[in-house]
Design a protein around this motif. Structure first.
Motif, PDB file in Angstrom:
ATOM      1  N   VAL A   4       0.814  -1.213   0.000  1.00 61.29           N
ATOM      2  CA  VAL A   4       0.000   0.000   0.000  1.00 61.29           C
ATOM      3  C   VAL A   4       0.850   1.266   0.000  1.00 61.29           C
ATOM      4  N   LYS A   5       2.104   1.147   0.438  1.00 65.24           N
ATOM      5  CA  LYS A   5       2.985   2.317   0.467  1.00 65.24           C
ATOM      6  C   LYS A   5       3.562   2.625  -0.911  1.00 65.24           C
ATOM      7  N   ASN A   6       3.514   1.635  -1.794  1.00 63.16           N
ATOM      8  CA  ASN A   6       4.020   1.829  -3.153  1.00 63.16           C
ATOM      9  C   ASN A   6       3.265   0.890  -4.085  1.00 63.16           C
ATOM     10  N   ALA A   7       2.174   1.386  -4.651  1.00 61.03           N
ATOM     11  CA  ALA A   7       1.279   0.549  -5.454  1.00 61.03           C
ATOM     12  C   ALA A   7       1.958  -0.029  -6.694  1.00 61.03           C
ATOM     13  N   ARG A   8       3.099   0.547  -7.074  1.00 63.71           N
ATOM     14  CA  ARG A   8       3.795   0.050  -8.271  1.00 63.71           C
ATOM     15  C   ARG A   8       4.714  -1.128  -7.963  1.00 63.71           C
ATOM     16  N   SER A   9       4.921  -1.397  -6.680  1.00 69.71           N
ATOM     17  CA  SER A   9       5.811  -2.498  -6.300  1.00 69.71           C
ATOM     18  C   SER A   9       5.015  -3.784  -6.115  1.00 69.71           C
ATOM     19  N   HIS A  10       5.264  -4.744  -6.965  1.00 72.10           N
ATOM     20  CA  HIS A  10       4.590  -6.031  -6.875  1.00 72.10           C
ATOM     21  C   HIS A  10       5.385  -6.981  -5.993  1.00 72.10           C
ATOM     22  N   VAL A  11       4.655  -7.701  -5.147  1.00 79.38           N
ATOM     23  CA  VAL A  11       5.267  -8.652  -4.225  1.00 79.38           C
ATOM     24  C   VAL A  11       4.745 -10.040  -4.576  1.00 79.38           C
ATOM     25  N   ALA A  12       5.645 -11.013  -4.633  1.00 77.48           N
ATOM     26  CA  ALA A  12       5.244 -12.375  -4.970  1.00 77.48           C
ATOM     27  C   ALA A  12       4.387 -12.977  -3.862  1.00 77.48           C
ATOM     28  N   LEU A  13       3.480 -13.881  -4.241  1.00 75.86           N
ATOM     29  CA  LEU A  13       2.606 -14.534  -3.269  1.00 75.86           C
ATOM     30  C   LEU A  13       3.400 -15.328  -2.237  1.00 75.86           C
ATOM     31  N   GLU A  14       4.619 -15.737  -2.595  1.00 73.44           N
ATOM     32  CA  GLU A  14       5.460 -16.517  -1.675  1.00 73.44           C
ATOM     33  C   GLU A  14       5.775 -15.737  -0.396  1.00 73.44           C
ATOM     34  N   ALA A  15       5.572 -14.422  -0.430  1.00 73.64           N
ATOM     35  CA  ALA A  15       5.845 -13.601   0.751  1.00 73.64           C
ATOM     36  C   ALA A  15       4.958 -13.996   1.930  1.00 73.64           C
ATOM     37  N   LEU A  16       3.811 -14.651   1.623  1.00 66.18           N
ATOM     38  CA  LEU A  16       2.882 -15.046   2.684  1.00 66.18           C
ATOM     39  C   LEU A  16       3.150 -16.457   3.191  1.00 66.18           C
ATOM     40  N   ARG A  17       3.989 -17.192   2.507  1.00 66.52           N
ATOM     41  CA  ARG A  17       4.253 -18.576   2.904  1.00 66.52           C
ATOM     42  C   ARG A  17       4.890 -18.619   4.299  1.00 66.52           C
ATOM     43  N   CYS A  18       4.298 -19.392   5.175  1.00 65.22           N
ATOM     44  CA  CYS A  18       4.767 -19.563   6.560  1.00 65.22           C
ATOM     45  C   CYS A  18       4.677 -18.289   7.390  1.00 65.22           C
ATOM     46  N   ALA A  19       3.969 -17.269   6.887  1.00 64.56           N
ATOM     47  CA  ALA A  19       3.843 -16.011   7.625  1.00 64.56           C
ATOM     48  C   ALA A  19       2.561 -15.987   8.445  1.00 64.56           C
ATOM     49  N   SER A  20       2.513 -15.075   9.424  1.00 70.63           N
ATOM     50  CA  SER A  20       1.276 -14.806  10.152  1.00 70.63           C
ATOM     51  C   SER A  20       0.550 -13.703   9.404  1.00 70.63           C
ATOM     52  N   VAL A  21      -0.726 -13.926   9.103  1.00 75.25           N
ATOM     53  CA  VAL A  21      -1.462 -12.992   8.253  1.00 75.25           C
ATOM     54  C   VAL A  21      -2.789 -12.608   8.900  1.00 75.25           C
ATOM     55  N   LEU A  22      -3.060 -11.308   8.922  1.00 75.85           N
ATOM     56  CA  LEU A  22      -4.365 -10.811   9.349  1.00 75.85           C
ATOM     57  C   LEU A  22      -5.115 -10.371   8.089  1.00 75.85           C
ATOM     58  N   CYS A  23      -6.204 -11.063   7.780  1.00 74.84           N
ATOM     59  CA  CYS A  23      -7.028 -10.724   6.617  1.00 74.84           C
ATOM     60  C   CYS A  23      -8.065  -9.682   7.030  1.00 74.84           C
ATOM     61  N   VAL A  24      -8.013  -8.520   6.422  1.00 71.63           N
ATOM     62  CA  VAL A  24      -8.963  -7.447   6.708  1.00 71.63           C
ATOM     63  C   VAL A  24      -9.774  -7.182   5.446  1.00 71.63           C
ATOM     64  N   SER A  25     -11.098  -7.211   5.560  1.00 66.58           N
ATOM     65  CA  SER A  25     -11.908  -7.011   4.358  1.00 66.58           C
ATOM     66  C   SER A  25     -13.270  -6.425   4.683  1.00 66.58           C
ATOM     67  N   ALA A  26     -13.787  -5.687   3.706  1.00 65.71           N
ATOM     68  CA  ALA A  26     -15.153  -5.162   3.768  1.00 65.71           C
ATOM     69  C   ALA A  26     -15.793  -5.473   2.424  1.00 65.71           C
ATOM     70  N   ILE A  27     -15.988  -6.764   2.194  1.00 62.27           N
ATOM     71  CA  ILE A  27     -16.511  -7.246   0.921  1.00 62.27           C
ATOM     72  C   ILE A  27     -17.678  -8.192   1.165  1.00 62.27           C
ATOM     73  N   GLY A  28     -18.295  -8.630   0.087  1.00 63.20           N
ATOM     74  CA  GLY A  28     -19.479  -9.468   0.219  1.00 63.20           C
ATOM     75  C   GLY A  28     -19.193 -10.892   0.634  1.00 63.20           C
ATOM     76  N   SER A  29     -18.015 -11.417   0.270  1.00 67.67           N
ATOM     77  CA  SER A  29     -17.701 -12.804   0.597  1.00 67.67           C
ATOM     78  C   SER A  29     -16.305 -12.885   1.195  1.00 67.67           C
ATOM     79  N   ALA A  30     -16.194 -12.574   2.471  1.00 64.87           N
ATOM     80  CA  ALA A  30     -14.900 -12.601   3.143  1.00 64.87           C
ATOM     81  C   ALA A  30     -14.362 -14.023   3.230  1.00 64.87           C
ATOM     82  N   GLU A  31     -15.256 -15.003   3.273  1.00 65.14           N
ATOM     83  CA  GLU A  31     -14.850 -16.404   3.408  1.00 65.14           C
ATOM     84  C   GLU A  31     -13.926 -16.807   2.255  1.00 65.14           C
ATOM     85  N   ALA A  32     -14.283 -16.413   1.040  1.00 63.93           N
ATOM     86  CA  ALA A  32     -13.480 -16.759  -0.129  1.00 63.93           C
ATOM     87  C   ALA A  32     -12.111 -16.095  -0.066  1.00 63.93           C
TER      88      ALA A  32
END
Length: 398
Positions: free
Chosen positions: A263-291
């Motif tokens: 969010v600090k630099n929208a042009r910087s793409h981060v690979a999905l592997e960054a979440l592997r073995c990490a602790s993650v807090l999912c924050v959402s205001a959408i219709g289907s948070a479960e998905a």
């Protein structure tokens, strides 16, 4: 208000309220009355259109409606983007009409994804008026050539030529199923496969914006999040759909995570592997948070917590503080600094407020819709069906 919305949402997806908390049970009679009044109003409005007492506007180019029967989480906007890109690749310049509901997060996401391309986005409640403005500015394809535009062989030739007219060749209605004042040539209904009907009642007692009999109007139904449901659940959904219209065409879709952005630099793409073995807090205001949460779990995250807000909720300073406290709790539980992940809609609603969580890494999950190969259907057959049905309908109506 946010707490009340959560309670109403829980009621809408609860089939047996006898074991619900006292607050939920006390609201059911009120919501039931409101639901009945909504149903009456819906019937009257629909009848006025059937009797031509309310006018329907016909646009000079084919109109594709992408809508749903229930609120939130059905994949409407990703499907709009999917169809828009298909038309562009085929040499057709589309106009997307969206109402810009609740701060226009969906419109902002479309604009960010389609920026620089030939697709145009019109925002406004009066979509006929919005379309007229765009037709006046850009022009539209000659109606006599519409039939050729939607011939598959011609689309293939257009794709090879890699040329496209600036004139509008088709209109896509985002959230168009209940927008009856505009005639459409193709009706696509998106269903959230995780829980398509809720408790089966109309809003606000249930999640349905129309009775299920409205499926009879659909040309195509797409069951979304098909990768997250069981085969038995899918069979039940299909049987319900076929019960209203046996000839309806059914396809299947899911969201495929592509990358993350900071969010600090929208042009910087981060690979999905960054979440592997990490602790993650999912924050959402959408219709289907479960998905959304299941998508994060599938990346290999070690510890996943979630903080859900109602659909289209606009984050405020107090919400950021709630996120910070929740992240701190996850940090103590997992003994590691958590990563906060939000959806693109949440990011586009207000990109700056998420930067206030400066002590944590905040990433945005970027996903795209794909038509899932299933029961003899795939992306190619969906596109082929789209052009065939659209061409047949438009040729008949003209």
């Amino acid at each position: 208000m946010e707490k009340l919305r959560k309670v109403v949402n829980e009621i809408a997806y609860t089939r047996d309220h006898s074991k619900s908390p006292a607050l939920h049970r006390s609201l059911v009679p009120i919501l039931k009355l409101a639901s009945s009044l909504y149903g009456v109003a819906l019937h009257i409005r629909r009848s006025l259109y059937r009797l031509s007492l309310l006018q329907k506007h016909r646009l000079p180019v084919p109109v594709i409606s992408v809508g749903n029967l229930s609120w939130g989480g059905n994949g409407k906007t990703p499907m709009v983007e999917y169809i828009s890109q298909f038309l562009v690749d085929s040499g057709v310049s589309p106009l997307i009409l969206t109402r810009g509901y609740a701060g226009g997060d969906e419109a902002k996401m479309l604009e960010r994804h389609l920026r620089g391309g030939p697709a145009k986005i019109g925002v406004g409640a009066n979509r006929a008026s919005t379309a007229a403005w765009f037709f006046k500015k850009y022009g539209c394809v000659d109606p006599s050539s519409i039939r050729t535009f939607f011939d598959q062989s011609f689309l293939h030739e257009r794709a090879e030529a890699m040329t496209i007219s600036k004139k509008i060749g088709a209109v896509i209605l985002d959230d168009g199923m209940q927008h009856w004042s505009l005639s459409r040539d193709l009706e696509i209904v998106m269903l959230n496969g995780i829980d398509p009907w809720g408790n089966g009642h109309l809003v606000p007692l249930g999640p349905l914006r129309e009775p299920l009999v409205a499926l009879e109007r659909a040309d195509i139904v797409v069951v979304h999040h098909v990768d997250l449901i069981t085969k038995q659940s899918l069979r039940d959904i299909e049987n319900t759909i076929r019960g209203f219209k046996k000839s309806i065409l059914i396809f299947y879709s899911n969201m495929v995570p592509k990358c993350l952005i900071n969010v600090k630099n929208a042009r910087s793409h981060v690979a999905l592997e960054a979440l592997r073995c990490a602790s993650v807090l999912c924050v959402s205001a959408i219709g289907s948070a479960e998905a959304f949460v299941k998508s994060i779990e599938m990346t290999g995250a070690r510890c996943v917590d979630r903080l859900d807000f109602s659909d289209h909720h606009l984050f405020e300073a107090r919400d950021v503080e709630t996120m910070r406290k929740r992240a701190k709790g996850l940090e103590q539980k997992s003994n590691s600094m958590p990563i906060i992940v939000v959806t693109e809609k949440d990011y586009d609603r207000d990109p700056d407020i998420l930067k206030c969580l400066d002590s944590y890494t905040v990433l945005v999950l970027c996903s795209e819709l794909q038509i899932t190969p299933f029961i003899g259907t795939d992306g190619d057959s969906f596109k082929s069906t789209l052009t065939r049905v659209l061409a047949a309908k438009f040729c008949v109506s003209n």
